[in-house]
Design a protein around this motif. Structure first.
Motif, PDB file in Angstrom:
ATOM      1  N   GLU A 128     133.858 -10.356  20.953  1.00 24.21           N
ATOM      2  CA  GLU A 128     134.151 -11.014  22.068  1.00 24.21           C
ATOM      3  C   GLU A 128     132.605 -11.589  22.570  1.00 24.21           C
ATOM      4  OE1 GLU A 128     136.297 -11.845  26.157  1.00 24.21           O
ATOM      5  OE2 GLU A 128     136.775 -10.007  24.781  1.00 24.21           O
ATOM      6  N   GLU A 129     131.709 -10.440  22.707  1.00 25.18           N
ATOM      7  CA  GLU A 129     130.519 -10.651  23.415  1.00 25.18           C
ATOM      8  C   GLU A 129     129.644 -11.715  22.572  1.00 25.18           C
ATOM      9  OE1 GLU A 129     129.904  -6.555  21.302  1.00 25.18           O
ATOM     10  OE2 GLU A 129     131.513  -7.674  22.435  1.00 25.18           O
ATOM     11  N   ILE A 130     129.696 -11.439  21.168  1.00 24.53           N
ATOM     12  CA  ILE A 130     128.961 -12.416  20.390  1.00 24.53           C
ATOM     13  C   ILE A 130     129.104 -13.858  20.464  1.00 24.53           C
ATOM     14  CG2 ILE A 130     128.379 -12.977  17.951  1.00 24.53           C
ATOM     15  CD1 ILE A 130     126.696 -10.360  18.927  1.00 24.53           C
ATOM     16  N   GLU A 131     130.808 -14.062  20.535  1.00 26.20           N
ATOM     17  CA  GLU A 131     131.356 -15.362  20.657  1.00 26.20           C
ATOM     18  C   GLU A 131     130.726 -16.028  21.837  1.00 26.20           C
ATOM     19  OE1 GLU A 131     135.865 -17.145  21.115  1.00 26.20           O
ATOM     20  OE2 GLU A 131     135.267 -15.506  19.781  1.00 26.20           O
ATOM     21  N   LYS A 132     130.747 -15.264  23.150  1.00 25.51           N
ATOM     22  CA  LYS A 132     130.364 -15.755  24.391  1.00 25.51           C
ATOM     23  C   LYS A 132     128.758 -16.211  24.044  1.00 25.51           C
ATOM     24  CE  LYS A 132     133.762 -13.525  27.359  1.00 25.51           C
ATOM     25  NZ  LYS A 132     134.018 -12.423  28.370  1.00 25.51           N
ATOM     26  N   LYS A 133     127.980 -15.414  23.440  1.00 24.25           N
ATOM     27  CA  LYS A 133     126.650 -15.755  23.426  1.00 24.25           C
ATOM     28  C   LYS A 133     126.269 -16.820  22.626  1.00 24.25           C
ATOM     29  CE  LYS A 133     124.701 -11.159  23.612  1.00 24.25           C
ATOM     30  NZ  LYS A 133     123.783  -9.961  23.085  1.00 24.25           N
ATOM     31  N   ILE A 134     127.118 -17.189  21.646  1.00 19.34           N
ATOM     32  CA  ILE A 134     127.015 -18.497  20.839  1.00 19.34           C
ATOM     33  C   ILE A 134     127.339 -19.682  21.544  1.00 19.34           C
ATOM     34  CG2 ILE A 134     127.878 -19.649  18.778  1.00 19.34           C
ATOM     35  CD1 ILE A 134     128.279 -17.025  17.410  1.00 19.34           C
ATOM     36  N   GLU A 135     128.605 -19.430  22.374  1.00 23.45           N
ATOM     37  CA  GLU A 135     129.202 -20.545  23.005  1.00 23.45           C
ATOM     38  C   GLU A 135     128.360 -20.918  24.372  1.00 23.45           C
ATOM     39  OE1 GLU A 135     133.319 -19.605  23.719  1.00 23.45           O
ATOM     40  OE2 GLU A 135     133.867 -20.402  21.616  1.00 23.45           O
ATOM     41  N   ASN A 136     127.810 -19.878  25.013  1.00 20.61           N
ATOM     42  CA  ASN A 136     127.236 -20.077  26.295  1.00 20.61           C
ATOM     43  C   ASN A 136     125.436 -20.469  26.042  1.00 20.61           C
ATOM     44  OD1 ASN A 136     129.466 -19.681  27.527  1.00 20.61           O
ATOM     45  ND2 ASN A 136     129.100 -17.810  27.742  1.00 20.61           N
ATOM     46  N   SER A 137     125.034 -20.411  24.896  1.00 21.79           N
ATOM     47  CA  SER A 137     123.704 -20.504  24.640  1.00 21.79           C
ATOM     48  C   SER A 137     123.242 -22.072  25.019  1.00 21.79           C
ATOM     49  CB  SER A 137     123.442 -20.342  23.033  1.00 21.79           C
ATOM     50  OG  SER A 137     122.093 -20.571  22.795  1.00 21.79           O
ATOM     51  N   ASN A 138     122.244 -21.712  25.857  1.00 20.29           N
ATOM     52  CA  ASN A 138     121.543 -23.191  26.287  1.00 20.29           C
ATOM     53  C   ASN A 138     120.060 -23.468  25.483  1.00 20.29           C
ATOM     54  OD1 ASN A 138     123.695 -24.044  28.112  1.00 20.29           O
ATOM     55  ND2 ASN A 138     122.806 -22.357  29.454  1.00 20.29           N
ATOM     56  N   SER A 139     119.708 -22.423  24.490  1.00 23.09           N
ATOM     57  CA  SER A 139     118.541 -22.626  24.073  1.00 23.09           C
ATOM     58  C   SER A 139     118.646 -23.576  22.800  1.00 23.09           C
ATOM     59  CB  SER A 139     117.984 -21.191  23.619  1.00 23.09           C
ATOM     60  OG  SER A 139     118.756 -20.583  22.568  1.00 23.09           O
ATOM     61  N   GLN A 140     117.352 -23.840  22.055  1.00 24.73           N
ATOM     62  CA  GLN A 140     117.167 -24.574  21.060  1.00 24.73           C
ATOM     63  C   GLN A 140     116.700 -23.910  20.003  1.00 24.73           C
ATOM     64  OE1 GLN A 140     118.362 -27.862  20.989  1.00 24.73           O
ATOM     65  NE2 GLN A 140     119.086 -27.513  22.971  1.00 24.73           N
ATOM     66  N   PHE A 141     116.650 -24.508  18.915  1.00 22.08           N
ATOM     67  CA  PHE A 141     116.228 -23.925  17.524  1.00 22.08           C
ATOM     68  C   PHE A 141     114.459 -24.226  17.865  1.00 22.08           C
ATOM     69  CE2 PHE A 141     114.665 -23.574  13.500  1.00 22.08           C
ATOM     70  CZ  PHE A 141     115.367 -22.521  12.815  1.00 22.08           C
TER      71      PHE A 141
END
Length: 420
Positions: A128-141
């Motif tokens: 769950e914590e990984i899923e949240k990090k992906i969905e809430n990520s605001n950074s760019q490649f």
């Protein structure tokens, strides 16, 4: 005047949660992809984003361990995941991404019209914590973290023309009867490429292609749209491969009215016979041959023959691995006969092909392995993009025209990458 107020913190939490859900629903495929790519780079993970031909789903596969290198390919021994195989294994690594995380995005599917946002669905959800990090990520490649690229000098027109003319002379001396010299075109960038948008644009422009975007520390960042299947292997059911040769621009005539020259028909027959000879080497005689028939790929037409083996009937469970070793590199990227053509390319080409003209694709997902020849591809580096292209050379080839063909092939992806 009406006043709106909360009767407690619980109502405020509910409203905030609802707002977050609405914002999530409204995310586009472009945004989802960019979030995944940024997350993979930050975690040193490996990621493959792909869209199979004529499909409305974007598939996302992520390996949090960063992928693993394989010394020798045995398809049957691999776990479900994504495979990248270079043109020459003695130079570059075979890499496998495990399917630790799997998600999909529906583009204009049954429940998603063009006027509605794209939805992300987890098929193999992470913690769950990984899923949240992906969905809430605001950074760019961060392109600045990529290497400069080993192939940073574009092939000169004079060098390519000389190589083609050498190939023609060897064909006339019957050393081989087809060879496929390649070139690279290096274009500087400002590290501001929108990877998600480029991927979605490629899917829209080339519905019949295998659109793919892969990244890992081991392989770098690659993007492509391949028109050619190498193998399709459904466990316990069937094995398929294809002979794809002959090219002409689509005219106003219907496909049924298309005519082909003797040269194009013979070229396609060469490739078909090569596949049949591979079957003969392993004493496989039971297969279906479908074609040749004319197919459309974007604005181009090709001749295609499909070969299908019912693996349960012939009791040959390792057929996929055996045929991969026999087929690669195909005549579409190397030449015929294979050995002398490959020797010519090794001696004459000044660049390393890396994963261009190798093969890649998902393996053992839902029992299916679908690998494609890595054509129409590029490697995205720090401050540059390296495009790869080749042209099939025969005795009747004109060196200058072959150079022009490779220039047009490079433009296919460069226009998408740079938003032209």
């Amino acid at each position: 005047m009406c006043k709106s107020y909360y009767n407690g913190s619980s109502e405020k939490i509910i409203l905030e949660k609802a707002t977050q859900e609405i914002e999530h629903i409204q995310l586009t495929a472009e945004t989802h992809l960019n979030k995944f790519l940024a997350f993979a780079q930050q975690r040193n993970a490996a990621i493959a984003v792909y869209r199979l031909p004529n499909d409305s789903k974007l598939q996302i596969l992520c390996d949090l361990s960063g992928g693993k290198s394989i010394a020798e390919l045995n398809l049957e021994d691999l776990s479900s995941g994504f495979l990248l195989h270079p043109f020459q294994t003695g130079i570059d690594k075979i890499v496998h991404f495990d399917s630790e995380i799997i998600a999909k995005i529906n583009l204009n599917g049954e429940n998603n019209s063009k006027d509605e946002p794209d939805s992300l669905e987890w098929q193999k959800s992470p913690k769950e914590e990984i899923e949240k990090k992906i969905e809430n990520s605001n950074s760019q490649f961060d392109f600045n973290l990529l290497e400069k690229g080993s192939n940073n000098q574009s092939t000169l027109a004079s060098d390519y023309i000389d190589m083609v003319e050498k190939g023609i002379q060897l064909i006339k001396r019957e050393k081989f009867y087809k060879v496929v010299p390649s070139k690279i075109k290096n274009i500087e960038s400002n590290n501001d490429i929108n990877l998600g948008q480029a991927f979605v644009n490629a899917c829209e422009k080339y519905p019949n292609a295998f659109v793919n975007l892969t990244y890992s520390a081991k392989t770098g960042l690659w993007f492509g749209a391949s028109p050619e299947t190498l193998i399709e292997d459904k466990k316990g059911e069937y094995f398929k491969t294809m002979a794809l040769a002959g090219t002409q621009a689509k005219s106003e005539k219907s496909i049924a009215e298309t005519t082909w020259t003797q040269k194009e028909i013979e070229e396609q027959a060469y490739v078909s016979r090569y596949i049949i000879n591979c079957f003969k080497k392993i004493r496989l005689r039971e297969f279906d041959e479908i074609g040749p028939k004319t197919i459309q790929a974007g604005k181009l037409l090709h001749l295609k023959t499909t070969f299908k083996v019912h693996t349960k009937t012939v009791n040959f469970p390792e057929l996929g691995s055996v045929m991969l070793k026999l087929l690669h590199p195909t005549s579409a990227v190397c030449g015929m006969p294979k050995e002398p053509a490959l020797n010519f390319l090794t001696n004459e080409e000044k660049h390393n092909r890396d994963y261009f003209s190798g093969f890649l694709g998902p393996v053992h997902l839902d029992g299916l392995s679908h690998l494609f020849v890595n054509l129409r591809c590029c490697q995205i580096n720090n401050q540059s993009v390296t495009f790869y292209a080749g042209a099939g050379i025969t005795e009747d080839s004109k060196a200058e025209k072959e150079w022009e063909e490779t220039e047009m092939k490079c433009e296919v992806l460069s226009n998408i990458i740079f938003g032209i």
